[in-house]
Design an enzyme around this catalytic site. Structure first.
Site, PDB file in Angstrom:
ATOM      1  N   ASP A 148      25.876  30.125  -2.032  1.00 55.89           N
ATOM      2  CA  ASP A 148      25.289  29.001  -1.306  1.00 55.89           C
ATOM      3  C   ASP A 148      24.583  28.106  -2.332  1.00 55.89           C
ATOM      4  OD1 ASP A 148      22.869  30.213  -1.892  1.00 55.89           O
ATOM      5  OD2 ASP A 148      22.274  30.532   0.193  1.00 55.89           O
ATOM      6  N   CYS A 207      23.141  34.135  -3.499  1.00 56.28           N
ATOM      7  CA  CYS A 207      22.299  33.278  -2.659  1.00 56.28           C
ATOM      8  C   CYS A 207      20.924  33.253  -3.331  1.00 56.28           C
ATOM      9  CB  CYS A 207      22.263  33.752  -1.212  1.00 56.28           C
ATOM     10  SG  CYS A 207      21.629  35.411  -0.933  1.00 56.28           S
ATOM     11  N   THR A 260      18.254  35.253  -2.823  1.00 55.07           N
ATOM     12  CA  THR A 260      17.775  36.605  -3.125  1.00 55.07           C
ATOM     13  C   THR A 260      18.890  37.633  -3.292  1.00 55.07           C
ATOM     14  OG1 THR A 260      17.700  37.114  -0.768  1.00 55.07           O
ATOM     15  CG2 THR A 260      15.669  36.216  -1.769  1.00 55.07           C
ATOM     16  N   HIS A 289      29.263  55.846  -7.068  1.00 55.11           N
ATOM     17  CA  HIS A 289      28.857  56.683  -5.931  1.00 55.11           C
ATOM     18  C   HIS A 289      29.192  56.053  -4.581  1.00 55.11           C
ATOM     19  CE1 HIS A 289      25.720  59.478  -8.048  1.00 55.11           C
ATOM     20  NE2 HIS A 289      26.783  59.261  -8.810  1.00 55.11           N
ATOM     21  N   HIS A 304      31.252  62.210  -3.074  1.00 56.60           N
ATOM     22  CA  HIS A 304      31.060  60.763  -2.886  1.00 56.60           C
ATOM     23  C   HIS A 304      32.058  60.216  -1.873  1.00 56.60           C
ATOM     24  CE1 HIS A 304      28.158  60.962  -5.973  1.00 56.60           C
ATOM     25  NE2 HIS A 304      29.014  61.148  -6.958  1.00 56.60           N
TER      26      HIS A 304
HETATM   27  C1  RB5 Z   1      18.270  29.699   1.076  1.00 60.35           C
HETATM   28  O1  RB5 Z   1      17.063  29.017   0.986  1.00 60.35           O
HETATM   29  C2  RB5 Z   1      18.040  31.201   1.103  1.00 60.35           C
HETATM   30  O2  RB5 Z   1      17.395  31.579   2.287  1.00 60.35           O
HETATM   31  C3  RB5 Z   1      19.335  31.945   0.947  1.00 60.35           C
HETATM   32  O3  RB5 Z   1      19.962  31.524  -0.220  1.00 60.35           O
HETATM   33  C4  RB5 Z   1      19.279  33.453   0.758  1.00 60.35           C
HETATM   34  O4  RB5 Z   1      18.299  33.806  -0.158  1.00 60.35           O
HETATM   35  C5  RB5 Z   1      19.208  34.266   1.951  1.00 60.35           C
HETATM   36  O5  RB5 Z   1      19.230  35.504   1.859  1.00 60.35           O
END
Ligand code: RB5
Length: 148
Positions: free
Chosen positions: A8, A65, A67, A98, A134
């Protein structure tokens, strides 16, 4: 290998760096991501990429993304996809050996480019273990996935 990559807006800058590393390792990149930092919705990318991996059109996937969490949650809703957010090399190796992970997720806002390159290198170089313990555990996950 054929590597699906998607992101994203928050994952776009890191995706650009990691794409170079993946190509330098000799892999072909199939791109599912946005190419700007204009806001978009991570599930839209995660699901399309994950379906391509589950269908065998790509060998492995990498999602970015902010996080790495939203991409992992969304990707894991697609049957046949086992996505792991790995931001160290040990986790990347274990996710493959695993857990049989076939999609790696990163946070563009939570990991630096140098470490991300190392993590992706380990993930792509590691084969899933054929150790029965596993495989047994992975089968149990697949049973849940199948509604059992
Ligand atoms: C976008 O601001 C953010 O929420 C998205 O990239 C992501 O981190 C969601 O998990």
């Amino acid at each position: 290998m054929k590597i699906a990559m998607g992101n994203d807006h928050a994952g776009f800058p890191l995706r650009e760096v990691v794409r170079g590393a993946v190509e330098a390792l000799g892999h072909e990149v199939v791109d599912f991501g946005t190419t700007t930092q204009d806001s978009c919705d991570y599930p839209d990318v995660a699901v399309v990429l994950s379906r391509a991996v589950a269908a065998g059109e790509c060998d492995l996937g990498i999602l970015f993304c902010g996080t790495g969490i939203g991409m992992a949650i969304a990707a894991n809703k697609v049957e046949g996809v086992y996505a792991a957010r790995c931001e160290d090399c040990y986790a990347a190796r274990m996710a493959r050996t695993h857990n049989g992970a076939n999609v790696l997720t990163f946070g563009g806002r939570t990991i630096g480019p140098g470490l991300a390159e190392d993590v992706v290198t380990v993930f792509l170089a590691t084969e899933p273990s054929q150790d029965p313990r596993h495989l047994r555990r992975q089968v149990k996950v697949k049973q849940v996935e199948a509604g059992g």
